[in-house]
Each structure stands twice: as structure tokens, then as C-alpha cells.
Design a protein around this motif. Structure first.
Motif, PDB file in Angstrom:
ATOM      1  N   SER A  37       0.519  -1.011   0.220  1.00 39.27           N
ATOM      2  CA  SER A  37      -0.370   0.161   0.474  1.00 39.27           C
ATOM      3  C   SER A  37       0.779   1.339  -0.048  1.00 39.27           C
ATOM      4  O   SER A  37       2.211   1.086   0.128  1.00 39.27           O
ATOM      5  N   GLU A  38      -0.060   2.457  -0.451  1.00 37.14           N
ATOM      6  CA  GLU A  38       1.079   3.539  -0.126  1.00 37.14           C
ATOM      7  C   GLU A  38       0.907   3.920   1.266  1.00 37.14           C
ATOM      8  O   GLU A  38       2.964   4.086   1.513  1.00 37.14           O
TER       9      GLU A  38
ATOM     10  N   SER B 142       4.637   2.110   1.360  1.00 36.51           N
ATOM     11  CA  SER B 142       5.670   2.787   0.272  1.00 36.51           C
ATOM     12  C   SER B 142       6.662   3.887   1.279  1.00 36.51           C
ATOM     13  O   SER B 142       6.803   3.943   2.237  1.00 36.51           O
TER      14      SER B 142
ATOM     15  N   ILE C  98       9.663   6.324   1.654  1.00 35.03           N
ATOM     16  CA  ILE C  98       9.875   8.159   1.286  1.00 35.03           C
ATOM     17  C   ILE C  98      11.273   7.575   0.511  1.00 35.03           C
ATOM     18  O   ILE C  98      11.989   7.136   1.453  1.00 35.03           O
TER      19      ILE C  98
ATOM     20  N   ASP D 250       8.021  18.779  -2.764  1.00 33.03           N
ATOM     21  CA  ASP D 250       7.149  17.292  -3.071  1.00 33.03           C
ATOM     22  C   ASP D 250       7.739  15.560  -2.876  1.00 33.03           C
ATOM     23  O   ASP D 250       9.042  15.949  -3.297  1.00 33.03           O
TER      24      ASP D 250
ATOM     25  N   ASN E 183       7.869  11.627  -2.852  1.00 32.37           N
ATOM     26  CA  ASN E 183       7.817  10.214  -4.137  1.00 32.37           C
ATOM     27  C   ASN E 183       6.264   9.742  -4.022  1.00 32.37           C
ATOM     28  O   ASN E 183       5.830   9.525  -4.682  1.00 32.37           O
ATOM     29  N   ILE E 184       5.529  10.185  -2.922  1.00 32.76           N
ATOM     30  CA  ILE E 184       4.438   9.331  -2.219  1.00 32.76           C
ATOM     31  C   ILE E 184       3.526  10.561  -2.315  1.00 32.76           C
ATOM     32  O   ILE E 184       3.548  12.338  -1.864  1.00 32.76           O
TER      33      ILE E 184
ATOM     34  N   ILE F 133       2.581  13.908   0.267  1.00 32.92           N
ATOM     35  CA  ILE F 133       3.772  14.035   1.422  1.00 32.92           C
ATOM     36  C   ILE F 133       4.858  14.834   1.078  1.00 32.92           C
ATOM     37  O   ILE F 133       5.581  14.666   0.037  1.00 32.92           O
TER      38      ILE F 133
ATOM     39  N   THR G 273      10.072   9.577   8.391  1.00 34.46           N
ATOM     40  CA  THR G 273       9.483   8.408   7.997  1.00 34.46           C
ATOM     41  C   THR G 273       8.206   7.729   9.185  1.00 34.46           C
ATOM     42  O   THR G 273       7.125   8.246   8.425  1.00 34.46           O
TER      43      THR G 273
ATOM     44  N   GLN H  62       4.990   8.630   7.693  1.00 36.21           N
ATOM     45  CA  GLN H  62       4.115   7.341   7.614  1.00 36.21           C
ATOM     46  C   GLN H  62       3.282   7.151   8.391  1.00 36.21           C
ATOM     47  O   GLN H  62       1.963   6.569   8.241  1.00 36.21           O
TER      48      GLN H  62
ATOM     49  N   GLU I 255       0.140   9.449   8.164  1.00 34.26           N
ATOM     50  CA  GLU I 255      -0.649   8.998   6.764  1.00 34.26           C
ATOM     51  C   GLU I 255      -1.179   7.592   6.801  1.00 34.26           C
ATOM     52  O   GLU I 255      -2.542   6.977   6.177  1.00 34.26           O
TER      53      GLU I 255
END
Length: 212
Positions: A2-3, A6, A8, A73, A75-76, A79, A200, A204, A207
Motif C-alpha cells: 500500500s501507499e 511505501s 519515502i 514534494d 515521491n508519495i 507527502i 519517515t 507515514q 498517513e
């Protein structure tokens, strides 16, 4: 995967937008962590070292050049990391300082996407007035705080560790588990894995919660 799970990739950070006022900021993203610090604390160098991009955050031999809130920005989608205006440089006009303070306060108070602050302090000159102001704000609001003691290469290991431990004891009494600290050297690329790991966690965790 899942995202929310993922990885970062901070080296994929790219400029998004600069904002002079809160209403010029991009739509509140899923999560962002902001870097704050005095103008000569090494904030831009820390961001460039984190992202492996020497030109991402503006650096200058003249402190006080970062006069806007700069969004980057990752890569997700949704975020971001944020570079807040440097503060405290004597040669910046008073009117500019007042403007910075007003809009920095607005960002801190009203930015819903803000999930944590990285407070950048020169390890040789920690706990200046601006640092105390942000620490007190985090203490009152419960905002997670990560203290980045930069320019650690300017001290030998003993004094650097002594400063770290002293501040750690001092700030843990005030913020408890809401504060983390580390030493960092942009010159020697030391402390980068620790910084990436903490960012992270901050990004996350939020997130994951939002997708729960």
C-alpha cells in the motif's frame, strides 16, 4: 504494497511552490514536516544533504535569504517537507522580520497537514530565543519535535555528545516522548539515516492513521 507502506525516497524531493502567506500555500497535503531554524544554523544545507540535492534548498553565504515558505514534494503523493523562513539575522530589515513572524505564526497555527517540526540548531550555539519560542509552542500544542544539532563536525565527539545529552535531558522533561534529538553534519554526511528514519515515522504514521 500500500501507499502507506511505501518507502519515502527523499532524494526524489522536488520543488513544489513558494508561499509568502498562508493563503498562497498549496492545498493541505496528507502530511508534511517543516524545517525551522535561525538563519545561520545550517537549515538549507541539512535539507540538501537529506535529499542528496545540493541545489534543492537555497543556500547562501548571506543568512536570511530564505524569505518564503518553500514546499518540496516527495515521491508519495501528498507527502512533503517544508523549508520555513530563516529567522534572527540582524541585517534583515525590521519590517521583513515582522512579516516573517506574522506568516510563520499563521502557518504553525493553521496548517492542518503539519505533522511535525524539525528544529535546526547549531550545536555550538543551541537554545537561542527563536529556538525557545518554537519549543514552547510544541510544548503547548503537542506538536512532535525533532531537534537537529547541526555542524557537529565543528566539535570533537565528546563535547558533541555532552551537548546532545544535556539538551535531551532538558527537553524530555518538557516534551516527554514528543521530542527526539540527534547530531548532524552536512559536511561529513553524518546523521542522515537517523534524520530520514525520524521523518519517515512522522510522515507515514500520519498517513497510516488517515487510511485506517
Amino acid at each position: 504494497m500500500s501507499e502507506a507502506q511505501s518507502i519515502i525516497n527523499f532524494h526524489q524531493a522536488r520543488f513544489c511552490v513558494s508561499a509568502d502567506k498562508l493563503n498562497q500555500c498549496p492545498d493541505d497535503s496528507l502530511a508534511e514536516v517543516a524545517f525551522a531554524g535561525r538563519s545561520n544554523a545550517g537549515k538549507s544545507s541539512a535539507i540538501n544533504t537529506l535529499t542528496q540535492n545540493g541545489k534543492l534548498a537555497r543556500t547562501s553565504k548571506t543568512p536570511g535569504r530564505t524569505q518564503l515558505i518553500n514546499f518540496f514534494d516527495l515521491n508519495i503523493p501528498g507527502i512533503r517537507i517544508v523549508d520555513l523562513p530563516g529567522y534572527g539575522y540582524a541585517k534583515v530589515p525590521v519590517a521583513v522580520k515582522v512579516h516573517w513572524q506574522k506568516h510563520l505564526d499563521a502557518y504553525l497555527q493553521h496548517r492542518e497537514a503539519l505533522k511535525g517540526l524539525v528544529l535546526v540548531m547549531d550545536i555550538r550555539h543551541p537554545m537561542k530565543d527563536f529556538d525557545e519560542m518554537l519549543i514552547s509552542w510544541c510544548e503547548k500544542t503537542g506538536m512532535p519535535l525533532h531537534v537537529l544539532l547541526t555542524k557537529a563536525d565543528k566539535l570533537t565527539r565528546g563535547p558533541a555528545q555532552s551537548t546532545l545529552l544535556k539538551l535531551q535531558a532538558q527537553l524530555k522533561k518538557r516534551l516527554g516522548e514528543n521530542v527526539t534529538l540527534q547530531t548532524f553534519s552536512a559536511l561529513k554526511k553524518e546523521g542522515v539515516p537517523e534524520l530520514r528514519a525520524r521523518l519517515t515515522e512522522l510522515l507515514q504514521d500520519q498517513e497510516t492513521e488517515s487510511g485506517a
